[in-house]
Each structure stands twice: as structure tokens, then as C-alpha cells.
Design a protein around this motif. Sequence first.
Motif, mmCIF file in Angstrom:
data_model
loop_
_atom_site.group_PDB
_atom_site.id
_atom_site.type_symbol
_atom_site.label_atom_id
_atom_site.label_comp_id
_atom_site.label_asym_id
_atom_site.label_seq_id
_atom_site.Cartn_x
_atom_site.Cartn_y
_atom_site.Cartn_z
ATOM 1 N N GLU A 1 22.817 19.678 -12.729
ATOM 2 C CA GLU A 1 23.410 20.677 -11.843
ATOM 3 C C GLU A 1 22.326 21.482 -11.140
ATOM 4 N N ALA A 2 21.312 21.890 -11.894
ATOM 5 C CA ALA A 2 20.211 22.652 -11.285
ATOM 6 C C ALA A 2 19.463 21.799 -10.267
ATOM 7 N N GLY A 3 19.227 20.528 -10.583
ATOM 8 C CA GLY A 3 18.540 19.651 -9.651
ATOM 9 C C GLY A 3 19.335 19.423 -8.382
ATOM 10 N N ALA A 4 20.638 19.260 -8.504
ATOM 11 C CA ALA A 4 21.485 19.048 -7.329
ATOM 12 C C ALA A 4 21.506 20.286 -6.436
ATOM 13 N N LYS A 5 21.557 21.454 -7.043
ATOM 14 C CA LYS A 5 21.540 22.688 -6.253
ATOM 15 C C LYS A 5 20.229 22.841 -5.494
ATOM 16 N N SER A 6 19.152 22.406 -6.075
ATOM 17 C CA SER A 6 17.837 22.600 -5.452
ATOM 18 C C SER A 6 17.666 21.769 -4.190
ATOM 19 N N ILE A 7 18.380 20.650 -4.055
ATOM 20 C CA ILE A 7 18.236 19.795 -2.863
ATOM 21 C C ILE A 7 19.533 19.713 -2.063
ATOM 22 N N ALA A 8 20.468 20.631 -2.307
ATOM 23 C CA ALA A 8 21.732 20.705 -1.561
ATOM 24 C C ALA A 8 22.581 19.444 -1.735
ATOM 25 N N ALA A 9 22.516 18.824 -2.908
ATOM 26 C CA ALA A 9 23.425 17.731 -3.238
ATOM 27 C C ALA A 9 24.705 18.335 -3.820
ATOM 28 N N ASN A 10 25.533 17.516 -4.441
ATOM 29 C CA ASN A 10 26.793 17.995 -4.998
ATOM 30 C C ASN A 10 26.580 18.356 -6.473
ATOM 31 N N PRO A 11 26.385 19.642 -6.797
ATOM 32 C CA PRO A 11 26.108 20.014 -8.192
ATOM 33 C C PRO A 11 27.270 19.763 -9.131
ATOM 34 N N LEU A 12 28.501 19.896 -8.611
ATOM 35 C CA LEU A 12 29.664 19.669 -9.468
ATOM 36 C C LEU A 12 29.759 18.204 -9.868
ATOM 37 N N LEU A 13 29.552 17.319 -8.921
ATOM 38 C CA LEU A 13 29.580 15.886 -9.232
ATOM 39 C C LEU A 13 28.462 15.521 -10.208
ATOM 40 N N ALA A 14 27.283 16.073 -9.984
ATOM 41 C CA ALA A 14 26.155 15.775 -10.882
ATOM 42 C C ALA A 14 26.439 16.259 -12.298
ATOM 43 N N ARG A 15 26.987 17.460 -12.435
ATOM 44 C CA ARG A 15 27.241 18.023 -13.760
ATOM 45 C C ARG A 15 28.315 17.234 -14.506
ATOM 46 N N VAL A 16 29.454 16.971 -13.830
ATOM 47 C CA VAL A 16 30.551 16.273 -14.504
ATOM 48 C C VAL A 16 30.156 14.832 -14.818
ATOM 49 N N SER A 17 29.415 14.200 -13.921
ATOM 50 C CA SER A 17 28.963 12.831 -14.195
ATOM 51 C C SER A 17 28.045 12.793 -15.406
ATOM 52 N N ALA A 18 27.229 13.826 -15.553
ATOM 53 C CA ALA A 18 26.347 13.890 -16.716
ATOM 54 C C ALA A 18 27.137 14.038 -18.014
#
Length: 786
Positions: free
Chosen positions: A546-563
Motif C-alpha cells: 500500500e505504501a509503495g503504491a501510494k508513492s508512485i500514484a498506483a492503486n493502493p487499495l488494489l495492492a493492499r487487498v491483493s497482498a
Amino acid sequence: MMKKSFKELVRRFFPSQTTNGPKGRSWKKRIQNPDDQKWFIGMGTAFLLALLLSPSFQLPLREYKVGDIATKEIKSTQDILVEDRRSTQEKRGEAERSVFSVYDFDPNIWTDVENRIRSAFAPPATSMKKAEWEASFRFTLSERDWQILERIKFNPSVGETSLKLIAPLLKRGIVNDKDVLDPDVTRGVSVRNIQTREEKRDVPPFNFFDLKEAKSRLRADADNLSPALGKEAASLAFKLSEHALRPNLTFNKDETEVRKVEIKERVNPVFFQIKRGEVVLRAGERVQEEHLLKIEALKKDKEKSHLFSILIGLALLTFFILATLHEYSTKNIRKISLSTKDLLFFSTTLLGVIGLLKIFYLIADILGGEFLAIPSSSYTYLFPIAAGAMLIRIVINSEVAIAFAILASYFAASLMGNQLFLFIFTFAGSLIGAHKVARCEQRSILIKAGVFIGGANVLMILSYNLMIGTFFKMTLLSDVVMGFLGGLLASVLVLGMTPIVESLFGYTTDIKLLELANMDNPLLKDLILQAPGTYHHSIFVASLAEAGAKSIAANPLLARVSAYYHDIGKLKKPLYFIENAGGRESKHDHLTPTMSSLILASHVKDGVEMARENRIGERIIHIIQQHHGTSLITFFYQKAKEKENPEMDSIDEEDFRYPGPKPQTKEAGIVMLADAVEAATRTLSEPTPSRIKGLVQGKIQKIFLDGQLENCELTLRDLQKIEESFNPILNAFFHKRIEYPILPSLEPNRKKNHEDLDPKSTKTYPFRPKKDKKGGQKDIGRLGTS
């Protein structure tokens, strides 16, 4: 080039079916082919859109009378020439009045009179009896006049005198009565000789006489006869002339009417033009004769229009627009890569929006002016057309949402009279709505998006009315209210349609992700109970992702739930993974390295199957499938190399790699990095900030150099930002605590408690791969560092 493309298109849909040549694919196989499916979807969409846009699906125009108050606005959908009947009638009437009434002049009457009179005074008439003479020459004489005629022995001079009196009158023309002439003779008459067909025009005062005038003139001329003839003979000549005098000009009504019809037909009608989009009748306006004329012209134009040809033309044009936009966007915009399912959803949404707009437009026509005196033009702003682009943005992406907004706005404007402002209005509202739901991590975001759309609608309506000078019109308030409600209605519609779309098409939206993030999900509960180590690992990876996705303007919600779900496949064999061993003997001690690598790699396949069974969603399934890419299972590969006997059997590195594919999206790449970094930091004996930073940097470099990130659009700058976002979280997790002092009074209890503890219970067995002796971190240049 165009010729070649056309041949390919013909070959695609009309393959050779001859027995001698190669057979084309069957239609069943053709329908199953994704490329052909897209063509079929495009053609079907174009045809259905053409049906919706065709004029055959419109309510008939309402009947009005002069003086009625219009309840809705009527606009022309195309350029129409309308005949100005009043002006045309006036012009034709003027032409008709210019026609001279036709009077036939009969010269035979003078010839007949001349022959009769001369024959009456010539032998053998002189020997006839009175009755025979009168019957022969159609004259009637009294006994006295007959005696006078016999006394003068039928003197020819009497006949010549009579002819001299009557000739000028008959040659000029005599009508029966000027008082009963054709009313249109005031401009003049056309006198036509029935023998020679020659005509001459006579204008008032006329040169001809009526019968009364002719007799008066005859009497006056008789009074001026020469005395040499004698009084009795002159009287007889006058009586013969008066008896022979009769009209030789007759009104030819048929010829006159024919000439009037001909000249009226030669008069061209007077037309005025109604431009496309022109307001024929405004709501609240009093109906005038001119309005009825224009409305009647619109009705006739609809009746004359060829619906079949219009439908074919609309379908071809619509298909051309759809195909052109699809080809351009898929070839030039990287993020537009629609699958068959995406294209079907896109087309269904477009048809649904335009279809509902059509129904809404018909209902607005019926309700216009009837419900709360709101004109039908105001209802146009109420329809939530922005909902389509919002739904596309939530389900697919922003680039496709822009394409949808263009198409939906164009077809909506076409449906409502080809109005440029309506295109701008719907397009701007759709873009605003799509932008505001880009990160729909809470349902309240949809309501906020509706408020923004409503505010933008109000601003555009006010701007438009200022521009056209109708800012103070009575309907402005209803337009503004409807515009704002249209924005709110769009958000409500998207809120209700999103679960339906997720269920029908199997999409995983941000709202679905929020539901999957709930820790009460059965899969996550199973992880807690059966694989607690994997569960805690997944939670930690989710924080990093989630932190990584926020840093590059990706989808943090998708990254977190996928993890959360990336390792659910470990539920099939939880004890074969070190984080779930709990200090017990490793099950891999009795397995070959090859078998161990197969077990480790199988958790990806098992995870995909479990995710599909539980309908987790394709976006998460793809990340589960890609989170290891084709990376090497280093520990067991090195173990196999140590046991390798080159003479008997060689070790293939590909046998120790995950099946892949490599990460295809930024979110999948971030989950891969977070997973690898979290596992690596567990091996640190003293996790200081500097060692953590070096480990994170080295791990990301290794994954990058292995080519695992080549398909997911992560740049070197992105990797640097991701690395910087990982470090604070890892430092916080591995922070040190101070040792609290123990009071002397508690020292005996402390020793007793320590004696009761099993010192082996706290021992851990980190699952560490052996270091590669051929190289290390010092051999890899640091990426993304200053």
C-alpha cells in the motif's frame, strides 16, 4: 493499402467454401475467436444505436391550434424548406388577376347580317309573300312596314343604309350587357377572333359596346341619315338594322380559367428555411399561424423520409465511428487494451445509456408543461448521462472512460437535436464524474462525485444562458435545479449499478476490494487458523504494498487487498512453508530439492484455483498468478546444484523457476517487491536501519536485473520511490525497546518464572537461502540512488 485491408475484411467474413479450395473456418469457430467476437459486438452495437437514433422511434408531434400555449419546445432535427403558403397564394393570386378575361369575337355574325339584308332586297326575294320573306330572311315587319317595302319596290338603298348603320357597331364588337361582365375585366379584356385566332387587348374605357349602347348609337346614327332617302325608307332601314343587331362578343369562361390555371402553375412557391436545431416553438409561447405552418412541415418531412435508408445510413456511420475510435485507441493508447468482456461491457453500457436517454426523452416530451409546469427542455439536464463514464472508470480505467464520454456525448447530442451545447454539457459532466471516482475507496466518494457533477452542470447552464442572452428567462430556475439533481442522480445510479456489474461481468471494482479487505472473509479466517505465519506475512506485505503504491500514484487499495490474498494457495500445504512450521522439523528434509521446488511453486496455482472458487476477482487473481513472476527458487536450486552429478544428470535452472507470468501491472510488481523484501528482512539477525536499507535496495536490484519487472511499466524512478516507502515501515516494525528495570521485591518471582519456561520454545529457525559465493550485493550497482 486500403484495397488490401478491404480484401482482408472480405476474407474474414466471407471465406471460400468451395470444395476445391481451402475451407474457411466454421461459423462456430468464428464466433469463438476473440477478434471476430469484437467485430460482431461492434456491428451489433452500431445497428442497435442506429435503431435508437432513427426517427421511427419518436412520438408524433402534438396537435396545436392558433392561440394554444405550447407545453414543450419543438426543434427541427434537420434542414427543411417550408412553403410560405400565404406568400405563395398572394403571388399566385396576383398572377391570376393579371390574366385578361377572354372574349370571343364572331365575325360570322356580320357576314350573316350582310348576306341576309342584301338577299332580302334582291330577286327573287322581291316576288315573295310577306310570310315567306320573313321566314327566309329572319326579319319581322309590320303590315305598314311591308307595304312601305312593296311601295318602294324593295329599293336596295334601304338595305345598304341598314348595313351602313349596323356595320361600325358589329365590327367594334357588341356584348350583351356590360354590367354582367366578368369581374376581372377591370384590368382589361383579350378579344379573340374565333376564325383567325388573332387577339387584341382592350382596356377600359372599352372600344366595344353592350347591346343597349349599340341600340342607342344606332338610333342616333339613324337620325342623321340623309333626307334624300325619305322618312319612311329611313325608318324602315333603322328597323331592319335594329332587328339584325345582336351581340358578337361572348365571354369564354373556360379559356379564361385555363389561362389562369396555367399562369398560377408557372408561379414558383415561396419558401423559407428551417435550420437544423432551430427552435420552431418554445415552451410557454402562444401558437401563431406561422408556428402551425412550420410544425406541419416537420410532420410532412417525417412522412416523406425513407426510414429504411436512414437506418442503413445511420448504422454504417455509427459502425465507422466505433471502428475508427477502437482502432486508433488500441493502437496508440497503451492503457486501452480491451478484452472481449471489456468491449461487451463497454457496448452494453453505451447502449443502456442511450436507450434510457431515449425513453427518458419520450417521457419528458409527455410530461413537458404538465408536471409542476416544468418545460420539457429542463428535463434534458436531469438525465444522469455521466453515470456511464463513471461506471466505465470504476470498472476499467480512465482512458477508456474518456473514449466512452466522447461517444456517449456525441450520440446523446445527436438524439436531442444535434445541439453543440448538449455535447459539451454531457462530455464535461462525464469527465468530471470519471475523474472524481478514480479512487473510489469509499461509497461516500460516489455521492461527492455527484455533487461535483451537479455543481458543474449548474455552472455550465448559467454560462450558456449568459452567452445567448436568456439569463433572466423564467425557465432558468428549473434548468439549474434539474442540472444539479442530474449530478446526484448519476452518483445514485452508479451506486446501485456497481454490484450488478460486478456480478454479471465478474469485475473487481474498488468497492468490491473494500468488501474483500474485510478480515471476516472466510479465506482470511482460514489463513489465521491454518497458516498463521502466512497470515501475518500477508498483513505485513499489504502494508508495504500500500505504501509503495501510494508513492508512485498506483492503486493502493488494489495492492493492499491483493497482498492479503497473494499466498492463499499455501492453505493447501501450510506446513511446507517455514513461516507456518512453528519450530517443528522441516518437511523438506526428506524431499528432493526438485520436489520441494514443485511444492513451493504449486502454491501459486493453488491460490489461483481457490481465488476463482471464491470469486475473488480477476484483478486479484492476476496478481496472485504474477507475484513471483518467473523468479528462481534459489535455496532449493543451490541445494540441487550441490548434489548434482554432471555425469549422470544435469540440473536445469528452468525447473526451479515459478511458472509465471511476470507482473503485468504496477500493482503486481509492487506486491512482488513487497513479498520478497518482507521475507528477506526476516533473515536479518540485527535489523538496523542501515542494514534494512541495504537489504531492501539489494533485493529490488536483484529482481530488476532478473527481468521480472520488464512488463509492468515500473521505471527506475518508481523503484526508488518504492524503496524509500518500504524503509520507514520496516524500521518501525524492527524497532528496539529499552529494557525495563525489575524491582528487587519481584526478583524471586522473576527467577521462578524463568525456570518454568522452556528455553527452546523461543528458538527460531529462519528459512535462509545460502549466499551465492560467485557474487553478492557488492557486485550489483545500486539503482535509484543518488
